[in-house]
Each structure stands twice: as C-alpha cells, then as structure tokens.
Motif scaffolding. Structure first.
Motif, PDB file in Angstrom:
ATOM      1  N   HIS A  13     -97.204  20.713 -18.171  1.00  0.00           N
ATOM      2  CA  HIS A  13     -98.158  21.871 -17.494  1.00  0.00           C
ATOM      3  C   HIS A  13     -98.023  21.656 -16.117  1.00  0.00           C
ATOM      4  N   LEU A  14     -98.692  22.805 -15.496  1.00  0.00           N
ATOM      5  CA  LEU A  14     -98.700  22.816 -13.909  1.00  0.00           C
ATOM      6  C   LEU A  14     -98.960  21.588 -13.104  1.00  0.00           C
ATOM      7  N   GLY A  15     -99.849  20.551 -13.865  1.00  0.00           N
ATOM      8  CA  GLY A  15    -100.221  19.191 -13.023  1.00  0.00           C
ATOM      9  C   GLY A  15     -99.063  18.466 -13.046  1.00  0.00           C
ATOM     10  N   HIS A  16     -97.915  18.565 -13.979  1.00  0.00           N
ATOM     11  CA  HIS A  16     -96.724  17.807 -13.697  1.00  0.00           C
ATOM     12  C   HIS A  16     -96.273  18.028 -12.476  1.00  0.00           C
ATOM     13  N   ALA A  17     -95.882  19.501 -12.262  1.00  0.00           N
ATOM     14  CA  ALA A  17     -95.324  19.973 -11.136  1.00  0.00           C
ATOM     15  C   ALA A  17     -95.763  19.834  -9.992  1.00  0.00           C
ATOM     16  N   LEU A  18     -97.201  20.035  -9.877  1.00  0.00           N
ATOM     17  CA  LEU A  18     -97.906  19.750  -8.819  1.00  0.00           C
ATOM     18  C   LEU A  18     -97.829  18.138  -8.101  1.00  0.00           C
ATOM     19  N   THR A  19     -98.126  17.433  -9.051  1.00  0.00           N
ATOM     20  CA  THR A  19     -98.122  15.902  -8.850  1.00  0.00           C
ATOM     21  C   THR A  19     -96.765  15.442  -8.271  1.00  0.00           C
ATOM     22  N   ASN A  20     -95.849  15.884  -9.175  1.00  0.00           N
ATOM     23  CA  ASN A  20     -94.294  15.488  -8.506  1.00  0.00           C
ATOM     24  C   ASN A  20     -93.904  16.179  -7.240  1.00  0.00           C
ATOM     25  N   THR A  21     -94.700  17.104  -6.877  1.00  0.00           N
ATOM     26  CA  THR A  21     -94.243  17.827  -5.662  1.00  0.00           C
ATOM     27  C   THR A  21     -95.035  17.340  -4.555  1.00  0.00           C
ATOM     28  N   VAL A  22     -96.083  16.811  -4.862  1.00  0.00           N
ATOM     29  CA  VAL A  22     -96.952  15.873  -3.766  1.00  0.00           C
ATOM     30  C   VAL A  22     -96.343  14.691  -3.536  1.00  0.00           C
ATOM     31  N   GLU A  23     -95.981  13.894  -4.735  1.00  0.00           N
ATOM     32  CA  GLU A  23     -95.322  12.742  -4.719  1.00  0.00           C
ATOM     33  C   GLU A  23     -93.978  12.796  -3.976  1.00  0.00           C
ATOM     34  N   ASP A  24     -93.359  13.737  -4.172  1.00  0.00           N
ATOM     35  CA  ASP A  24     -91.980  14.028  -3.534  1.00  0.00           C
ATOM     36  C   ASP A  24     -92.197  14.124  -1.875  1.00  0.00           C
ATOM     37  N   ALA A  25     -93.242  14.911  -1.421  1.00  0.00           N
ATOM     38  CA  ALA A  25     -93.416  14.912  -0.138  1.00  0.00           C
ATOM     39  C   ALA A  25     -93.904  13.655   0.415  1.00  0.00           C
ATOM     40  N   ILE A  26     -94.743  13.117  -0.197  1.00  0.00           N
ATOM     41  CA  ILE A  26     -95.201  11.779   0.298  1.00  0.00           C
ATOM     42  C   ILE A  26     -94.231  10.755   0.855  1.00  0.00           C
ATOM     43  N   SER A  27     -93.365  10.812  -0.448  1.00  0.00           N
ATOM     44  CA  SER A  27     -92.073   9.645  -0.159  1.00  0.00           C
ATOM     45  C   SER A  27     -91.272   9.948   0.709  1.00  0.00           C
ATOM     46  N   ARG A  28     -91.270  11.311   0.996  1.00  0.00           N
ATOM     47  CA  ARG A  28     -90.200  12.024   2.137  1.00  0.00           C
ATOM     48  C   ARG A  28     -90.748  11.447   3.369  1.00  0.00           C
ATOM     49  N   CYS A  29     -92.147  11.479   3.862  1.00  0.00           N
ATOM     50  CA  CYS A  29     -92.631  11.649   5.252  1.00  0.00           C
ATOM     51  C   CYS A  29     -93.654  10.612   5.436  1.00  0.00           C
ATOM     52  N   CYS A  30     -94.476  10.589   4.556  1.00  0.00           N
ATOM     53  CA  CYS A  30     -95.588   9.731   4.872  1.00  0.00           C
ATOM     54  C   CYS A  30     -96.474   8.931   3.596  1.00  0.00           C
ATOM     55  N   THR A  31     -96.877   7.651   3.784  1.00  0.00           N
ATOM     56  CA  THR A  31     -97.633   7.027   3.065  1.00  0.00           C
ATOM     57  C   THR A  31     -98.604   6.408   3.601  1.00  0.00           C
ATOM     58  N   LEU A  32     -99.918   6.377   3.379  1.00  0.00           N
ATOM     59  CA  LEU A  32    -101.051   5.921   4.007  1.00  0.00           C
ATOM     60  C   LEU A  32    -101.126   6.178   5.675  1.00  0.00           C
ATOM     61  N   TYR A  33    -100.805   7.394   5.899  1.00  0.00           N
ATOM     62  CA  TYR A  33    -100.853   7.805   7.367  1.00  0.00           C
ATOM     63  C   TYR A  33     -99.615   7.431   8.038  1.00  0.00           C
ATOM     64  N   ASP A  34     -98.801   6.647   7.736  1.00  0.00           N
ATOM     65  CA  ASP A  34     -97.813   5.942   8.332  1.00  0.00           C
ATOM     66  C   ASP A  34     -96.440   6.972   7.957  1.00  0.00           C
ATOM     67  N   LEU A  35     -95.777   7.238   8.894  1.00  0.00           N
ATOM     68  CA  LEU A  35     -94.398   8.155   8.678  1.00  0.00           C
ATOM     69  C   LEU A  35     -93.320   6.969   8.353  1.00  0.00           C
ATOM     70  N   HIS A  36     -93.582   6.305   7.201  1.00  0.00           N
ATOM     71  CA  HIS A  36     -92.524   5.227   6.747  1.00  0.00           C
ATOM     72  C   HIS A  36     -90.915   5.640   6.614  1.00  0.00           C
ATOM     73  N   ARG A  37     -90.805   6.662   5.993  1.00  0.00           N
ATOM     74  CA  ARG A  37     -89.622   7.049   5.974  1.00  0.00           C
ATOM     75  C   ARG A  37     -88.712   7.530   7.195  1.00  0.00           C
ATOM     76  N   MET A  38     -89.648   8.225   8.156  1.00  0.00           N
ATOM     77  CA  MET A  38     -89.272   9.019   9.071  1.00  0.00           C
ATOM     78  C   MET A  38     -88.916   7.905  10.256  1.00  0.00           C
ATOM     79  N   LYS A  39     -89.893   6.541   9.822  1.00  0.00           N
ATOM     80  CA  LYS A  39     -89.485   5.431  10.770  1.00  0.00           C
ATOM     81  C   LYS A  39     -88.006   4.530  10.494  1.00  0.00           C
ATOM     82  N   GLY A  40     -87.500   5.140   9.309  1.00  0.00           N
ATOM     83  CA  GLY A  40     -86.330   4.339   8.978  1.00  0.00           C
ATOM     84  C   GLY A  40     -86.506   3.347   7.840  1.00  0.00           C
TER      85      GLY A  40
END
Length: 97
Positions: A13-40
């Motif tokens: 359902h749409l919830g799966h797509a939305l959740t996966n999109t948000v998780e993807d965005a979080i893993s790419r740029c930020c977790t707990l307000y820190d830009l972990h991946r962007m910091k290498g």
C-alpha cells in the motif's frame, strides 16, 4: 535502518512506498540531525528485515477468537503456530493470483 518485506499477504500500500522513500532519504543525508553520510560515514540501509510477525499473530488471534472463540493460550504454542502457517498459506493464494 531496515526495510521490511511485503506483508505476508503480499499486498503493498502507499504506506510502504512512503516509508521506504523517507528511509532512503534519511539514509542518504541525515540521521538524528547529523549529516552522517554526507560527512563520509558509512550508513547501512538493510532491506528485507521482517517486522510482520507481530501483525500476523494479531490477525490470526482475532480470527481464532471470531471463528472459534479461542485464544492462542487455549491452543498452546504448537497448535497456534499450525494455525499461523495455515492462515499464511491461505493468504499466499492471493499473492499467486
């Protein structure tokens, strides 16, 4: 972070797509307000980890109560697990259509 697989019934359902999109965005740029991946730093996004066991248990427990007026405690562990597998096999028929 984990991405659960489709529900045991196979219905997405749409919830799966939305959740996966948000998780993807979080893993790419930020977790707990820190830009972990962007910091290498290495960020693991682990798709396919199960979370549906609890939901499946609840569905089977409700079905047992509604149809037979029984709880999982009335059946015992082994008989309840048999009921879960029976329900899962019935639900999989919808996936195969």
């Amino acid at each position: 972070m984990v991405i659960p697989p489709p529900n045991v019934t196979g219905y997405l359902h749409l919830g799966h797509a939305l959740t996966n999109t948000v998780e993807d965005a979080i893993s790419r740029c930020c977790t707990l307000y820190d830009l972990h991946r962007m910091k290498g730093k290495i960020v693991l996004w682990n798709p396919g980890c199960d979370h549906a066991g609890i939901a499946t248990q609840v569905v089977v427990e409700k079905k047992l109560k509604r149809e037979q007026n029984l709880s999982r405690h009335d059946l015992g562990r082994e008989k309840f697990v048999e009921q879960v597998w029976k329900w899962k096999n019935e639900a999989n028929l919808d996936i195969e259509k």
